[in-house]
Write an enzyme that holds these catalytic residues in place. Structure first.
Site, PDB file in Angstrom:
ATOM      1  N   ARG A 137       0.837  -1.194   0.000  1.00 45.58           N
ATOM      2  CA  ARG A 137       0.000   0.000   0.000  1.00 45.58           C
ATOM      3  C   ARG A 137       0.876   1.250   0.000  1.00 45.58           C
ATOM      4  NH1 ARG A 137      -3.623  -1.546   5.135  1.00 45.58           N
ATOM      5  NH2 ARG A 137      -1.650  -2.561   5.659  1.00 45.58           N
ATOM      6  N   LYS A 185       1.626   1.811   7.249  1.00 43.27           N
ATOM      7  CA  LYS A 185       1.955   0.979   8.396  1.00 43.27           C
ATOM      8  C   LYS A 185       2.875   1.706   9.369  1.00 43.27           C
ATOM      9  CE  LYS A 185       0.743  -2.465   9.264  1.00 43.27           C
ATOM     10  NZ  LYS A 185      -0.460  -2.772  10.092  1.00 43.27           N
ATOM     11  N   TYR A 192      -0.952   4.365  10.616  1.00 44.94           N
ATOM     12  CA  TYR A 192      -1.297   3.379  11.642  1.00 44.94           C
ATOM     13  C   TYR A 192      -0.087   3.168  12.547  1.00 44.94           C
ATOM     14  CZ  TYR A 192      -5.511   2.084   9.019  1.00 44.94           C
ATOM     15  OH  TYR A 192      -6.726   2.099   8.381  1.00 44.94           O
ATOM     16  N   HIS A 205      -0.535   1.281  16.177  1.00 43.93           N
ATOM     17  CA  HIS A 205      -0.750   0.066  16.972  1.00 43.93           C
ATOM     18  C   HIS A 205       0.363  -0.087  18.015  1.00 43.93           C
ATOM     19  CE1 HIS A 205      -3.998  -1.115  14.311  1.00 43.93           C
ATOM     20  NE2 HIS A 205      -3.194  -0.978  13.270  1.00 43.93           N
ATOM     21  N   GLU A 255      -5.716   4.611  13.794  1.00 37.65           N
ATOM     22  CA  GLU A 255      -6.654   3.697  14.460  1.00 37.65           C
ATOM     23  C   GLU A 255      -7.300   4.285  15.701  1.00 37.65           C
ATOM     24  OE1 GLU A 255      -2.612   2.628  16.301  1.00 37.65           O
ATOM     25  OE2 GLU A 255      -3.371   3.180  14.317  1.00 37.65           O
ATOM     26  N   ILE A 301      -4.380  -9.148  15.254  1.00 38.69           N
ATOM     27  CA  ILE A 301      -2.959  -9.350  15.523  1.00 38.69           C
ATOM     28  C   ILE A 301      -2.194  -8.032  15.627  1.00 38.69           C
ATOM     29  CG2 ILE A 301      -2.349  -9.627  13.083  1.00 38.69           C
ATOM     30  CD1 ILE A 301      -0.903 -11.608  16.093  1.00 38.69           C
ATOM     31  N   ASP A 302      -2.638  -6.984  14.921  1.00 43.44           N
ATOM     32  CA  ASP A 302      -1.972  -5.684  15.036  1.00 43.44           C
ATOM     33  C   ASP A 302      -2.010  -5.144  16.463  1.00 43.44           C
ATOM     34  OD1 ASP A 302      -0.880  -5.153  12.550  1.00 43.44           O
ATOM     35  OD2 ASP A 302      -2.737  -4.337  11.751  1.00 43.44           O
ATOM     36  N   ASN A 328      -0.769  -7.549   8.210  1.00 46.34           N
ATOM     37  CA  ASN A 328      -1.219  -6.494   7.286  1.00 46.34           C
ATOM     38  C   ASN A 328      -2.054  -7.120   6.184  1.00 46.34           C
ATOM     39  OD1 ASN A 328       1.075  -7.792   6.239  1.00 46.34           O
ATOM     40  ND2 ASN A 328       1.647  -6.031   4.980  1.00 46.34           N
TER      41      ASN A 328
END
Length: 371
Positions: A15, A75, A94, A96, A118, A269-270, A300
């Protein structure tokens, strides 16, 4: 403002933070956009498309970070990227952070302002920048589960849809939010028997009305979770507590009582995963087996569909990104929902759930969390 778009370097991540169409929006507003060479290639956006949109192409990520004030990614930054961040940077991506103390320490040491997609909220209490990727991940989870059930992939050899005269797979979805709803939709569409375990009674009513009895819903208590997990051929973990680590709903001791060759897909899982035996995997090596149960824990999942995912993501992030570009951190003073996305600022943790998960002190510089 000077906007930087580096190429994503997390394994199997294709991405891109800004497609060319979004670059044009920033440039039209008078901002400069610097894009790393090849940043959009994995999603099908060639360099010349970025040039036509008004971006300047730079050869390396180091150059992009050096030029940028606002860095827009997909990410969480990797270790090489933490070192490039300084106290003059705003990072919008993101993060996390709850299950990732190493990344948190890197961001804290950098002094940057790190805004997590997020944890940005909306007036309805939703998570609008998480939703589009949750939609993609929920749908991919079912395809991945179907593949993992096949014998040559380690599964029990069950076709998720069944055929006339042979029953389909039973799919248990833990969590009825955006991920869970999309997973249920895809699984039911394939003909699977679907049960969603959810703790919100209003949400269960919404799902019941939405699916018109095509799926089952159960209230999330320990007995219900255990019963449904043990009956399932596929369990999709789709639970979320914004900013915090995911609760462990499936324990190691459950696995030996599950069907041999059944599949766990951990979309959480993130945020650390909602199965005790989960660990992050990649698209190139997506599964592993514990006690006869196949685990699919790709961190991802939407990266497998980078064109769809990049466009869906930027549709949600663009209004907030433009506010940051136009006003810098002053945008957080007037937009409380954007301010709730701020996780790190000048070496302090600025989201309460993240602070609790990391065992750090919490700071509220923009009053986003005050009553």
């Amino acid at each position: 403002m000077r906007i930087g778009v580096p190429r994503e370097i997390k394994p199997d991540e294709y991405r891109v933070g800004l497609p060319p169409t979004a670059v044009r929006e920033y440039v039209t507003r008078g901002h400069e956009v610097f894009v790393e060479h090849g940043a959009g290639a994995g999603a099908g956006y060639p360099d010349d498309a970025y040039q036509r949109a008004g971006a300047r192409l730079l050869a390396t990520a180091g150059e992009v970070f050096a030029e940028a004030e606002l860095v827009i990614k997909v990410k969480e930054p990797q270790a090489a990227e933490w070192a490039r961040l300084t106290d003059r940077h705003i990072l919008f991506t993101y993060l996390h952070l709850a299950p990732d103390p190493a990344q948190a320490e890197g961001l804290l040491k950098s002094g940057c302002a790190a805004i997590a997609y997020e944890t940005v909220t909306d007036a309805a209490g939703g998570l609008p920048l998480l939703a589009p990727m949750s939609e993609v991940a929920g749908r991919i989870a079912v395809f991945s589960a179907g593949e993992s059930l096949l014998k040559h992939n380690g599964g029990m050899g069950l076709l998720i849809s069944g055929v006339p005269g042979v029953p389909p797979a039973r799919v248990c979805v833990l969590g009825g939010g955006v991920v869970g709803m999309n997973a249920a939709r895809m699984a039911a569409g394939l003909g699977a028997e679907v049960v969603v375990v959810e703790r919100s009674i209003p949400r269960m009513r919404e799902l019941d009305n939405m699916f018109q009895g095509r799926i089952l819903t159960r209230y999330s208590i320990l007995d219900a979770v255990e019963e449904e997990v043990l009956k399932a051929d596929v369990v999709i973990g789709a639970v979320l507590t914004a900013g915090a680590a995911a609760p462990k709903l499936v324990r190691r001791e459950h696995l030996s009582r599950m069907k041999p060759g059944s599949v766990l897909v951990d979309v959480s899982i993130d945020q650390g995963g909602c199965f005790e035996t989960s660990r992050p995997t990649t698209h190139h090596d997506p599964t592993y087996v514990v006690d006869g149960v196949v685990h699919y824990c790709v961190a991802n999942m939407p990266g497998a569909a980078p064109r769809t995912s990049s466009e869906a993501l930027v549709h949600a992030t663009l209004p907030f990104g433009l506010q940051l570009a136009d006003h810098g951190l002053d945008a957080l003073k007037t937009n409380r929902h954007l301010a709730k996305g701020l996780n790190v600022l000048k070496g302090e943790v600025t989201h309460p759930a993240v602070a609790e998960a990391l065992g750090k002190a919490f700071s509220d510089p923009y009053g986003a969390w005050r009553a």
